[in-house]
Motif scaffolding. Structure first.
Motif, short mmCIF file in Angstrom:
data_model
loop_
_atom_site.label_atom_id
_atom_site.label_comp_id
_atom_site.label_asym_id
_atom_site.label_seq_id
_atom_site.Cartn_x
_atom_site.Cartn_y
_atom_site.Cartn_z
N GLY A 1 0.78 -1.23 0.00
CA GLY A 1 0.00 0.00 0.00
C GLY A 1 0.80 1.28 0.00
O GLY A 1 0.23 2.37 -0.07
N GLY A 2 2.12 1.17 0.09
CA GLY A 2 2.92 2.38 0.06
C GLY A 2 2.93 3.01 -1.32
O GLY A 2 2.43 2.45 -2.29
N GLY A 3 3.51 4.21 -1.40
CA GLY A 3 3.59 4.88 -2.68
C GLY A 3 3.92 6.34 -2.52
O GLY A 3 4.33 6.79 -1.45
N LEU A 4 3.72 7.07 -3.61
CA LEU A 4 3.98 8.50 -3.65
C LEU A 4 2.65 9.25 -3.61
O LEU A 4 1.74 8.93 -4.38
N VAL A 5 2.55 10.22 -2.72
CA VAL A 5 1.32 10.99 -2.58
C VAL A 5 1.68 12.44 -2.28
O VAL A 5 2.73 12.71 -1.71
N GLN A 6 0.81 13.34 -2.69
CA GLN A 6 1.03 14.74 -2.39
C GLN A 6 0.63 15.05 -0.95
O GLN A 6 -0.21 14.36 -0.35
N ALA A 7 1.22 16.10 -0.41
CA ALA A 7 0.87 16.54 0.93
C ALA A 7 -0.63 16.79 1.02
O ALA A 7 -1.23 17.36 0.10
N GLY A 8 -1.21 16.34 2.12
CA GLY A 8 -2.65 16.44 2.30
C GLY A 8 -3.41 15.22 1.84
O GLY A 8 -4.60 15.08 2.12
N GLY A 9 -2.74 14.34 1.13
CA GLY A 9 -3.38 13.14 0.60
C GLY A 9 -3.45 12.02 1.62
O GLY A 9 -3.08 12.19 2.79
N SER A 10 -3.91 10.87 1.15
CA SER A 10 -4.12 9.71 2.02
C SER A 10 -3.53 8.46 1.40
O SER A 10 -3.44 8.33 0.17
N LEU A 11 -3.17 7.54 2.26
CA LEU A 11 -2.74 6.20 1.86
C LEU A 11 -3.24 5.21 2.90
O LEU A 11 -3.39 5.57 4.08
N ARG A 12 -3.46 3.99 2.46
CA ARG A 12 -3.84 2.93 3.39
C ARG A 12 -2.84 1.80 3.24
O ARG A 12 -2.73 1.19 2.17
N LEU A 13 -2.12 1.50 4.30
CA LEU A 13 -1.19 0.38 4.32
C LEU A 13 -1.88 -0.85 4.88
O LEU A 13 -2.72 -0.76 5.77
N SER A 14 -1.49 -2.00 4.35
CA SER A 14 -1.99 -3.28 4.84
C SER A 14 -0.80 -4.15 5.20
O SER A 14 0.26 -4.05 4.60
N CYS A 15 -1.02 -5.01 6.17
CA CYS A 15 0.01 -5.97 6.58
C CYS A 15 -0.68 -7.31 6.81
O CYS A 15 -1.49 -7.44 7.74
N VAL A 16 -0.37 -8.27 5.97
CA VAL A 16 -0.95 -9.61 6.09
C VAL A 16 0.01 -10.50 6.84
O VAL A 16 1.20 -10.56 6.52
N ALA A 17 -0.51 -11.20 7.84
CA ALA A 17 0.32 -12.08 8.66
C ALA A 17 0.00 -13.54 8.37
O ALA A 17 -1.14 -13.91 8.13
N SER A 18 1.02 -14.36 8.44
CA SER A 18 0.83 -15.81 8.32
C SER A 18 1.74 -16.48 9.35
O SER A 18 2.73 -15.92 9.79
N GLY A 19 1.38 -17.68 9.75
CA GLY A 19 2.17 -18.39 10.74
C GLY A 19 1.40 -18.57 12.03
O GLY A 19 0.24 -18.97 12.02
N ARG A 20 2.03 -18.25 13.16
CA ARG A 20 1.41 -18.46 14.46
C ARG A 20 0.17 -17.60 14.62
O ARG A 20 -0.11 -16.76 13.81
N SER A 21 -0.57 -17.81 15.68
CA SER A 21 -1.86 -17.18 15.88
C SER A 21 -1.78 -15.66 15.85
O SER A 21 -1.18 -15.04 16.71
N PHE A 22 -2.40 -15.08 14.85
CA PHE A 22 -2.40 -13.63 14.69
C PHE A 22 -3.22 -12.98 15.79
O PHE A 22 -2.85 -11.93 16.31
N SER A 23 -4.30 -13.62 16.18
CA SER A 23 -5.23 -13.00 17.11
C SER A 23 -4.67 -12.87 18.52
O SER A 23 -5.24 -12.16 19.35
N SER A 24 -3.55 -13.52 18.81
CA SER A 24 -2.94 -13.41 20.14
C SER A 24 -1.75 -12.46 20.14
O SER A 24 -1.06 -12.34 21.16
N SER A 25 -1.51 -11.80 19.03
CA SER A 25 -0.34 -10.91 18.89
C SER A 25 -0.76 -9.45 18.82
O SER A 25 -1.64 -9.09 18.04
N ALA A 26 -0.11 -8.63 19.64
CA ALA A 26 -0.23 -7.19 19.43
C ALA A 26 0.53 -6.82 18.16
O ALA A 26 1.54 -7.47 17.83
N MET A 27 0.06 -5.81 17.47
CA MET A 27 0.69 -5.41 16.22
C MET A 27 1.06 -3.94 16.27
O MET A 27 0.38 -3.12 16.90
#
Length: 124
Positions: free
Chosen positions: A8-34
């Motif tokens: 989700g990263g990229g180049l944006v002008q000041a005042g703009g918006s971006l949404r980053l995503s992080c997909v996890a795999s492996g051990r239990s995601f629901s028991s981990s603080a992120m």
């Protein structure tokens, strides 16, 4: 072992918006603080925001409070970072990290797993 992959990263002008995503795999995601951290050239890695394993508790750096929002979807093993009103000072590589803690630490040394990072560049 946990694998984290940001997008989700990229180049944006000041005042703009971006949404980053992080997909996890492996051990239990629901028991981990992120957490999301960022590192600009020549600077140390800094805490941006974190979310507890349940998603009920969040924490933000003063510099992004009111502009950034962290959220998570445990069913999709994904954590998001919505970034609004971006400023050139937000330019950095953004990293997603997982901690065995229930609540998200602000110290990067307390995170056990890291993604490869995604570049965010905000032009003035």
């Amino acid at each position: 072992q946990v694998q984290l992959a940001e997008s989700g990263g990229g180049l944006v002008q000041a005042g703009g918006s971006l949404r980053l995503s992080c997909v996890a795999s492996g051990r239990s995601f629901s028991s981990s603080a992120m957490g999301w951290f960022r590192q600009a050239p020549g600077k140390e890695r800094e805490f941006v925001t974190g979310i507890s394993s349940s998603g009920r508790t969040t924490d933000y750096a003063a510099s992004v409070k009111g502009r950034f929002t962290i959220s998570r979807d445990n069913a999709k093993t994904t954590v998001y970072l919505q970034m609004n009103s971006l400023e050139p000072e937000d330019t950095a590589v953004y990293y997603c990290a997982a901690s065995t803690s229930i609540f998200a630490p602000t110290e990067h040394t307390r995170y056990d797993y890291w993604g490869q990072g995604t570049q965010v560049t905000v032009s003035s």
